[in-house]
Enzyme design. Structure first.
Site, PDB file in Angstrom:
ATOM      1  N   GLU A 115      38.572  44.177  28.751  1.00 33.59           N
ATOM      2  CA  GLU A 115      39.289  44.037  27.494  1.00 33.59           C
ATOM      3  C   GLU A 115      40.842  44.381  27.868  1.00 33.59           C
ATOM      4  OE1 GLU A 115      38.526  43.091  24.988  1.00 33.59           O
ATOM      5  OE2 GLU A 115      36.275  43.158  25.196  1.00 33.59           O
TER       6      GLU A 115
HETATM    7  C1  LIG Z   1      31.565  43.661  34.139  1.00 38.92           C
HETATM    8  C2  LIG Z   1      32.791  42.720  33.458  1.00 38.92           C
HETATM    9  C3  LIG Z   1      32.509  42.498  32.299  1.00 38.92           C
HETATM   10  C4  LIG Z   1      33.634  41.445  31.816  1.00 38.92           C
HETATM   11  N1  LIG Z   1      33.343  41.030  30.346  1.00 38.92           N
HETATM   12  C5  LIG Z   1      34.198  39.993  29.927  1.00 38.92           C
HETATM   13  C6  LIG Z   1      33.998  39.393  28.919  1.00 38.92           C
HETATM   14  O1  LIG Z   1      32.981  39.441  28.175  1.00 38.92           O
HETATM   15  N2  LIG Z   1      34.627  38.145  28.416  1.00 38.92           N
HETATM   16  C7  LIG Z   1      35.797  38.085  29.322  1.00 38.92           C
HETATM   17  O2  LIG Z   1      36.613  36.922  28.837  1.00 38.92           O
HETATM   18  N3  LIG Z   1      35.989  38.509  30.268  1.00 38.92           N
HETATM   19  C8  LIG Z   1      35.305  39.675  30.728  1.00 38.92           C
HETATM   20  N4  LIG Z   1      35.682  40.325  31.743  1.00 38.92           N
HETATM   21  C9  LIG Z   1      36.880  40.121  32.595  1.00 38.92           C
HETATM   22  C10 LIG Z   1      38.020  41.035  32.671  1.00 38.92           C
HETATM   23  O3  LIG Z   1      38.515  41.187  31.292  1.00 38.92           O
HETATM   24  C11 LIG Z   1      39.086  40.900  33.891  1.00 38.92           C
HETATM   25  O4  LIG Z   1      38.168  41.241  34.947  1.00 38.92           O
HETATM   26  C12 LIG Z   1      40.302  41.591  33.521  1.00 38.92           C
HETATM   27  O5  LIG Z   1      40.903  41.104  32.337  1.00 38.92           O
HETATM   28  C13 LIG Z   1      41.145  41.423  34.650  1.00 38.92           C
HETATM   29  O6  LIG Z   1      41.122  40.193  35.185  1.00 38.92           O
HETATM   30  P1  LIG Z   1      40.894  39.962  36.839  1.00 38.92           P
HETATM   31  O7  LIG Z   1      39.751  40.587  37.179  1.00 38.92           O
HETATM   32  O8  LIG Z   1      41.064  38.668  37.073  1.00 38.92           O
HETATM   33  O9  LIG Z   1      41.878  41.040  37.652  1.00 38.92           O
HETATM   34  P2  LIG Z   1      43.633  40.638  37.728  1.00 38.92           P
HETATM   35  O10 LIG Z   1      44.100  39.933  36.723  1.00 38.92           O
HETATM   36  O11 LIG Z   1      43.470  39.559  39.106  1.00 38.92           O
HETATM   37  O12 LIG Z   1      44.101  41.853  38.240  1.00 38.92           O
HETATM   38  C14 LIG Z   1      44.101  42.731  39.271  1.00 38.92           C
HETATM   39  C15 LIG Z   1      45.058  43.954  39.036  1.00 38.92           C
HETATM   40  O13 LIG Z   1      46.332  43.397  39.113  1.00 38.92           O
HETATM   41  C16 LIG Z   1      46.945  43.913  37.620  1.00 38.92           C
HETATM   42  N5  LIG Z   1      47.888  42.954  37.331  1.00 38.92           N
HETATM   43  C17 LIG Z   1      47.506  41.543  37.147  1.00 38.92           C
HETATM   44  N6  LIG Z   1      48.490  40.918  36.538  1.00 38.92           N
HETATM   45  C18 LIG Z   1      49.444  42.027  36.272  1.00 38.92           C
HETATM   46  C19 LIG Z   1      50.909  42.046  35.380  1.00 38.92           C
HETATM   47  N7  LIG Z   1      51.450  40.935  34.971  1.00 38.92           N
HETATM   48  N8  LIG Z   1      51.599  43.136  35.595  1.00 38.92           N
HETATM   49  C20 LIG Z   1      51.100  44.410  36.078  1.00 38.92           C
HETATM   50  N9  LIG Z   1      49.732  44.275  36.865  1.00 38.92           N
HETATM   51  C21 LIG Z   1      49.110  43.225  36.863  1.00 38.92           C
HETATM   52  C22 LIG Z   1      45.949  44.441  36.898  1.00 38.92           C
HETATM   53  O14 LIG Z   1      46.041  45.363  36.008  1.00 38.92           O
HETATM   54  C23 LIG Z   1      44.915  44.608  37.928  1.00 38.92           C
HETATM   55  O15 LIG Z   1      44.903  46.161  38.545  1.00 38.92           O
HETATM   56  C24 LIG Z   1      34.641  41.065  32.639  1.00 38.92           C
HETATM   57  C25 LIG Z   1      34.723  41.620  33.823  1.00 38.92           C
HETATM   58  C26 LIG Z   1      33.839  42.476  34.409  1.00 38.92           C
HETATM   59  C27 LIG Z   1      34.124  42.926  35.765  1.00 38.92           C
END
Ligand SMILES: Cc1cc2nc3c(=O)[nH]c(=O)nc-3n(C[C@H](O)[C@H](O)[C@H](O)COP(=O)(O)OP(=O)(O)OC[C@H]3O[C@@H](n4cnc5c(N)ncnc54)[C@H](O)[C@@H]3O)c2cc1C
Length: 602
Positions: free
Chosen positions: A442
């Site tokens: 989220e």
């Molecule tokens: C178990 C699980 C269930 C999930 N369920 C859903 C779902 O139902 N639907 C769905 O659509 N998604 C879902 N997700 C996805 C989840 O919302 C994303 O994992 C999350 O939004 C983070 O994206 P990412 O994993 O690509 O991390 P990244 O975006 O790569 O982030 C990695 C780190 O960098 C930081 N970061 C990235 N960009 C910035 C920025 N601009 N400024 C500051 N910090 C930044 C983040 O805060 C984090 O600490 C799920 C994920 C998991 C693991």
């Protein structure tokens, strides 16, 4: 205490003695309800939680989900849970009566969810369904509402939210899923969504996925995104299920926790035939999805509350039963009887820390849900905006502060258990594993902090934030005389919060925008602590009034005294951390930016 999930006495205290939610029944919207009806619903929630949802927690963790021939099989015990969920009409609890729901206030729906959300792996299947259904209620055409809503409200069909792609996590605007327009006005999608919770299951006979995608030719970035409904099975005009849509479940993730929740990779349109219907207007996808995300962010806060509550109550019971060491008074006597560990000051410190945070989360989340109800029942625009404003500004706190601190509550529960807490034979290590995800999905907590500082503080030129500061100040003034040792500390912290926000505004104007950006997360946590102190002071004020009654609090005397002690602990021992955070922010130190990338490690 009969159960180790939720303290029902505290639940009732917050609902009735603190927030006075019976007042809602004076509004025409909730005139058919009464406290008795609220209590009955919560008693049913407790029964359901203790007899089915809690027993399915460890079993779901052990069994996990399996992908067999392209379909997800969930843990067996979840089938019994969903059956009871359907029979109890829980999925339509907050759906207005006009739409064949039960029309309960949101605050009661959220209190019921507190009973269920310790088993997030199960509850995600139904809460995502409710969120997706709500999107259709607000943005769907009449035909879409008729086609999808009755089955979704009955929890017979599921729902998801499908935003994330491999290259579009926090950066949703970078998504690549493409929507191709068809002559009949429908679309065909092509792309791959990852991490989709409840993306498939054998709990529901059909699943309706709200999917973010870009219509061919639309601009890049978030402004070019539209949202589509993608059913697993197409629905015929007579409501029966038609052909299987053209998408497949590529895999499910192996995760640290939440093993009963299927986290799916969804391949859309391998054969170019993935049927999709536009939801709402074209290029409004982010705005529309935000409605679901805001609700889901409060839901993630509830996950934190439930995890904290179950962890705290387990640790408390263990501390009362586990004998280890002698009383402090008899340390030198080897023959002294062994005492329960709750007698040791350091264990008591951990327990009151857990209690203060758990009860603070409860007050915050119930207050937020009451704001939804007050908005819905508002008689004029000013009232609507007042409560809507509280909700806007508090949503990132509900999501990020509650999830991060709840994780620490689950960790502290392991500490109370000692070495046994680290072992799978005891339940607390699962609480920690299941809770960790709440700081990530989220929108990560880092992104929540940027939303708070970059957007929410400035909404309506700062009016919502200022109104919240005023509300906190009013509570302080109300209880100043009754709690003279606590109220001034809270006012000082509210002032610190205001000054730090002003520093951010001034930094922005002076072109030093890195100050608020690099300090957004510490600011969010600072604000979480100040808001919690405000709510706990409010609780202590109510408790003080009860103790001042002719019966001196009656049989609840210890409960009320505990409320005051808990508020005092938080205000005297935790709230000073807000000062330290403010001091660090005010230093304007930007070492995290100044350090060269290659200097992080050689
Ligand atoms: C178990 C699980 C269930 C999930 N369920 C859903 C779902 O139902 N639907 C769905 O659509 N998604 C879902 N997700 C996805 C989840 O919302 C994303 O994992 C999350 O939004 C983070 O994206 P990412 O994993 O690509 O991390 P990244 O975006 O790569 O982030 C990695 C780190 O960098 C930081 N970061 C990235 N960009 C910035 C920025 N601009 N400024 C500051 N910090 C930044 C983040 O805060 C984090 O600490 C799920 C994920 C998991 C693991």
């Amino acid at each position: 205490m009969a159960n180790l999930i939720v303290d029902p006495r505290d639940q009732k205290f917050v609902l009735y003695e603190m927030l006075g939610i019976e007042e809602l029944c004076k509004s025409p919207l909730y005139a058919d309800f009464s406290r008795d009806m609220f209590d009955m619903a919560l008693a049913e929630a407790e029964k359901f939680a203790t007899t089915a949802i809690l027993p399915a927690l460890a079993e779901g963790d052990r069994e996990g989900c399996r992908l067999e021939a392209g379909s997800v099989r969930v843990p067996k015990s979840f089938h019994r849970c969903i059956q009871i969920y359907r029979e109890g009409g829980w999925g339509a609890m907050n759906v207005p009566a006009a739409d064949d729901g039960q029309g309960f206030p949101h605050v009661i729906g959220l209190a019921a969810k507190e009973w269920f959300s310790h088993n997030t792996a199960f509850i995600n299947y139904v809460t995502l369904t409710e969120g997706a259904a709500h999107l259709i209620e607000v943005y769907g055409t009449e035909a879409q509402k008729k086609k999808y809503l009755p089955k979704m409200h009955a929890a017979e069909w599921g729902g998801t939210m499908a935003l994330t792609e491999a290259g579009a996590g926090s950066d949703v605007g970078n998504l690549k899923t493409k929507a191709v327009r068809q002559p009949d006005g429908t679309f065909r999608l092509q792309g791959t969504k990852v991490f989709i919770t409840a993306g498939d299951s054998d709990l529901m006979e059909n699943i309706i996925h709200p999917v973010l995608a870009r219509i061919e030719g639309d601009p890049p970035g978030t402004g070019g995104i539209s949202i589509f409904l993608v059913p697993k099975y197409l629905v015929n005009d007579d409501g029966t299920l038609g052909k299987r849509n053209d998408y497949t479940i590529g895999s499910i993730e192996e995760k640290m926790g939440l093993h009963g929740s299927a986290t799916c990779t969804i391949n859309l349109g391998d054969n170019g035939e993935c049927y999709a219907e536009l939801l709402g207007e074209e290029r409004q996808g982010m705005k529309i999805m935000f409605q679901m995300m805001n609700g889901a962010r409060i839901g993630v806060g509830v996950q934190g509350l439930s995890s904290a509550s179950i962890a705290y109550l387990h640790a408390l019971q263990y501390a009362k039963e586990r004998l280890q060491g002698a009383s402090l008074m008899e340390m030198k006597n080897p023959a002294a009887p062994r005492v329960p560990i709750i007698r040791h000051p350091d264990v008591r410190r951990m327990l009151i820390w857990m209690k203060a945070h758990t009860e603070g989360f409860r007050a915050l989340l119930y207050f937020a849900a009451l704001c939804v109800d007050r908005c819905n029942a508002a008689e004029d625009e000013a009232e609507k905006e007042r409560y809507g404003g509280f909700l806007e500004i508090l949503t990132p706190i509900c999501k990020a502060y509650c999830s991060d601190m709840a994780f620490r509550v689950t960790e502290t529960a392991i500490q109370v258990y000692g070495g046994y807490g680290y072992c799978a034979e005891y339940p607390v290590e699962q609480f920690l594993r299941d809770e960790k995800i709440a700081s990530l999905y989220e929108g990560t907590n880092g992104i929540q902090a940027l939303d708070l500082v970059g957007r929410k503080l400035g909404l309506r030129k700062g009016l919502y934030f200022m109104t919240l500061l005023g509300e906190m100040g009013a509570t302080v003034a109300k209880y100043q005389a009754a709690l003279p040792d606590l109220a001034p500390d809270v006012q000082a912290a509210v002032n610190t919060l205001a000054e730090t926000a002003m520093l951010f505004a001034a930094s922005g104007k002076a072109g030093k925008f890195l100050i608020p950006v690099a300090n957004a997360y510490p600011f969010l946590m600072l604000m979480g602590q100040v808001v919690t102190a405000w709510l706990l002071l409010w609780e202590a004020g109510v408790a003080k009034e009860k103790l001042g009654m002719p019966d001196g609090g009656g049989p609840d005397k210890a409960f009320y005294e505990g409320k005051i002690a808990t508020a005092r602990y938080f205000i005297k021992h935790v709230l000073p951390e807000a000062d330290a955070a403010a001091k660090a922010i005010k230093s304007e130190d930007l070492s995290m930016m100044e350090i060269a990338d290659e200097a992080f490690a050689s």
